[in-house]
Design a protein around this motif. Structure first.
Motif, mmCIF file in Angstrom:
data_model
loop_
_atom_site.group_PDB
_atom_site.id
_atom_site.type_symbol
_atom_site.label_atom_id
_atom_site.label_comp_id
_atom_site.label_asym_id
_atom_site.label_seq_id
_atom_site.Cartn_x
_atom_site.Cartn_y
_atom_site.Cartn_z
ATOM 1 N N MET A 1 13.249 -22.566 -10.779
ATOM 2 C CA MET A 1 14.325 -22.826 -11.849
ATOM 3 C C MET A 1 14.960 -21.665 -11.851
ATOM 4 O O MET A 1 14.641 -20.634 -12.024
ATOM 5 N N PRO A 2 16.394 -21.760 -12.007
ATOM 6 C CA PRO A 2 17.409 -20.481 -12.186
ATOM 7 C C PRO A 2 17.226 -20.171 -13.633
ATOM 8 O O PRO A 2 16.892 -20.787 -14.609
ATOM 9 N N LEU A 3 17.786 -18.874 -13.729
ATOM 10 C CA LEU A 3 17.913 -18.476 -15.197
ATOM 11 C C LEU A 3 18.929 -19.272 -16.062
ATOM 12 O O LEU A 3 20.302 -19.401 -15.362
ATOM 13 N N ILE A 4 18.715 -19.517 -16.963
ATOM 14 C CA ILE A 4 19.642 -20.536 -17.834
ATOM 15 C C ILE A 4 19.824 -19.989 -19.189
ATOM 16 O O ILE A 4 18.960 -19.079 -19.654
ATOM 17 N N PHE A 5 20.896 -20.261 -19.964
ATOM 18 C CA PHE A 5 21.119 -19.587 -21.437
ATOM 19 C C PHE A 5 21.349 -20.920 -22.375
ATOM 20 O O PHE A 5 22.365 -21.123 -22.756
ATOM 21 N N PRO A 6 20.509 -21.399 -22.741
ATOM 22 C CA PRO A 6 20.578 -22.805 -23.595
ATOM 23 C C PRO A 6 20.535 -22.282 -25.073
ATOM 24 O O PRO A 6 21.192 -23.146 -25.857
ATOM 25 N N ASN A 7 20.299 -21.291 -25.447
ATOM 26 C CA ASN A 7 20.399 -20.809 -26.817
ATOM 27 C C ASN A 7 21.601 -19.792 -27.202
ATOM 28 O O ASN A 7 21.872 -18.868 -26.414
ATOM 29 N N GLN A 8 22.629 -20.332 -27.765
ATOM 30 C CA GLN A 8 23.862 -19.715 -27.838
ATOM 31 C C GLN A 8 23.586 -18.751 -28.995
ATOM 32 O O GLN A 8 24.644 -17.897 -29.155
ATOM 33 N N SER A 9 22.452 -18.339 -29.416
ATOM 34 C CA SER A 9 22.451 -17.374 -30.479
ATOM 35 C C SER A 9 22.604 -15.802 -29.744
ATOM 36 O O SER A 9 22.384 -15.520 -28.830
ATOM 37 N N ARG A 10 23.000 -15.050 -30.670
ATOM 38 C CA ARG A 10 23.202 -13.859 -30.346
ATOM 39 C C ARG A 10 23.359 -12.784 -31.670
ATOM 40 O O ARG A 10 23.600 -13.324 -32.725
ATOM 41 N N SER A 11 23.117 -11.476 -31.550
ATOM 42 C CA SER A 11 22.947 -10.787 -32.776
ATOM 43 C C SER A 11 23.260 -9.224 -32.409
ATOM 44 O O SER A 11 23.171 -8.594 -31.326
ATOM 45 N N TYR A 12 23.877 -8.482 -33.513
ATOM 46 C CA TYR A 12 24.052 -7.078 -33.118
ATOM 47 C C TYR A 12 22.973 -6.311 -33.492
ATOM 48 O O TYR A 12 22.140 -6.238 -34.551
ATOM 49 N N ASP A 13 22.503 -5.601 -32.457
ATOM 50 C CA ASP A 13 21.347 -4.400 -32.786
ATOM 51 C C ASP A 13 21.944 -3.241 -33.018
ATOM 52 O O ASP A 13 22.576 -2.374 -31.867
ATOM 53 N N ALA A 14 22.058 -2.715 -34.377
ATOM 54 C CA ALA A 14 22.803 -1.447 -34.502
ATOM 55 C C ALA A 14 22.155 -0.260 -33.994
ATOM 56 O O ALA A 14 22.805 0.748 -33.830
ATOM 57 N N THR A 15 20.779 -0.179 -33.983
ATOM 58 C CA THR A 15 20.084 0.780 -33.412
ATOM 59 C C THR A 15 20.322 1.259 -31.875
ATOM 60 O O THR A 15 20.569 2.225 -31.430
ATOM 61 N N ARG A 16 20.600 0.128 -31.261
ATOM 62 C CA ARG A 16 20.826 -0.042 -29.614
ATOM 63 C C ARG A 16 22.442 -0.034 -29.395
ATOM 64 O O ARG A 16 22.627 0.287 -28.424
ATOM 65 N N ARG A 17 23.016 -0.314 -30.458
ATOM 66 C CA ARG A 17 24.685 -0.459 -30.261
ATOM 67 C C ARG A 17 24.854 -1.332 -29.441
ATOM 68 O O ARG A 17 25.641 -1.114 -28.421
ATOM 69 N N ALA A 18 24.300 -2.468 -29.339
ATOM 70 C CA ALA A 18 24.441 -3.699 -28.248
ATOM 71 C C ALA A 18 24.417 -5.008 -28.985
ATOM 72 O O ALA A 18 23.820 -5.094 -30.099
ATOM 73 N N VAL A 19 24.740 -6.017 -28.171
ATOM 74 C CA VAL A 19 24.631 -7.250 -28.635
ATOM 75 C C VAL A 19 23.404 -7.898 -27.879
ATOM 76 O O VAL A 19 23.300 -7.838 -26.611
ATOM 77 N N ARG A 20 22.533 -8.431 -28.626
ATOM 78 C CA ARG A 20 21.225 -9.069 -28.014
ATOM 79 C C ARG A 20 21.438 -10.455 -27.919
ATOM 80 O O ARG A 20 21.761 -11.375 -28.677
ATOM 81 N N PHE A 21 21.027 -11.061 -26.686
ATOM 82 C CA PHE A 21 20.973 -12.602 -26.471
ATOM 83 C C PHE A 21 19.576 -12.741 -25.442
ATOM 84 O O PHE A 21 18.966 -11.966 -25.115
ATOM 85 N N TRP A 22 19.453 -14.322 -25.209
ATOM 86 C CA TRP A 22 18.196 -14.748 -24.532
ATOM 87 C C TRP A 22 18.631 -15.729 -23.495
ATOM 88 O O TRP A 22 19.489 -16.506 -23.617
ATOM 89 N N GLY A 23 17.689 -15.352 -22.500
ATOM 90 C CA GLY A 23 18.072 -16.305 -21.376
ATOM 91 C C GLY A 23 16.478 -17.070 -21.476
ATOM 92 O O GLY A 23 15.702 -16.349 -21.706
ATOM 93 N N HIS A 24 16.524 -18.059 -20.493
ATOM 94 C CA HIS A 24 15.044 -18.740 -20.113
ATOM 95 C C HIS A 24 14.867 -18.749 -18.600
ATOM 96 O O HIS A 24 15.824 -19.106 -17.720
#
Length: 87
Positions: A1-24
């Protein structure tokens, strides 16, 4: 199964100065971080606050997902940082 991104959630991580998101990959959840510098590269006119970074992510979601898929294919690890040179 390929990598997919069904979860549209994302959040800002101030410590890493990055936007975090998830794949499955099958049943496994994979964390990604797209750095502020990477977002600057793909959205040079963005505001440099949380709302601006999240907005830049949303406007470039397809490009970010495609890049995440390429970075993920390089090798499995706990989380993945997408940096400006990945774009």
């Amino acid at each position: 199964m390929p990598l997919i991104f069904p979860n549209q959630s994302r959040s800002y991580d101030a410590t890493r100065r990055a936007v975090r998101f998830w794949g499955h990959d099958s049943a496994m959840e994979v964390s990604f971080f797209v750095t502020e510098d990477a977002l600057k590269r793909i959205a040079p006119g963005m505001r440099f606050d949380e709302a601006g970074l999240l907005g830049a992510f949303d406007e470039n979601r397809e490009l970010i997902y495609a890049t995440a898929t390429k970075v993920y294919a390089r090798g499995r690890k706990g989380s993945y940082d997408l940096v400006s040179s990945d774009f």
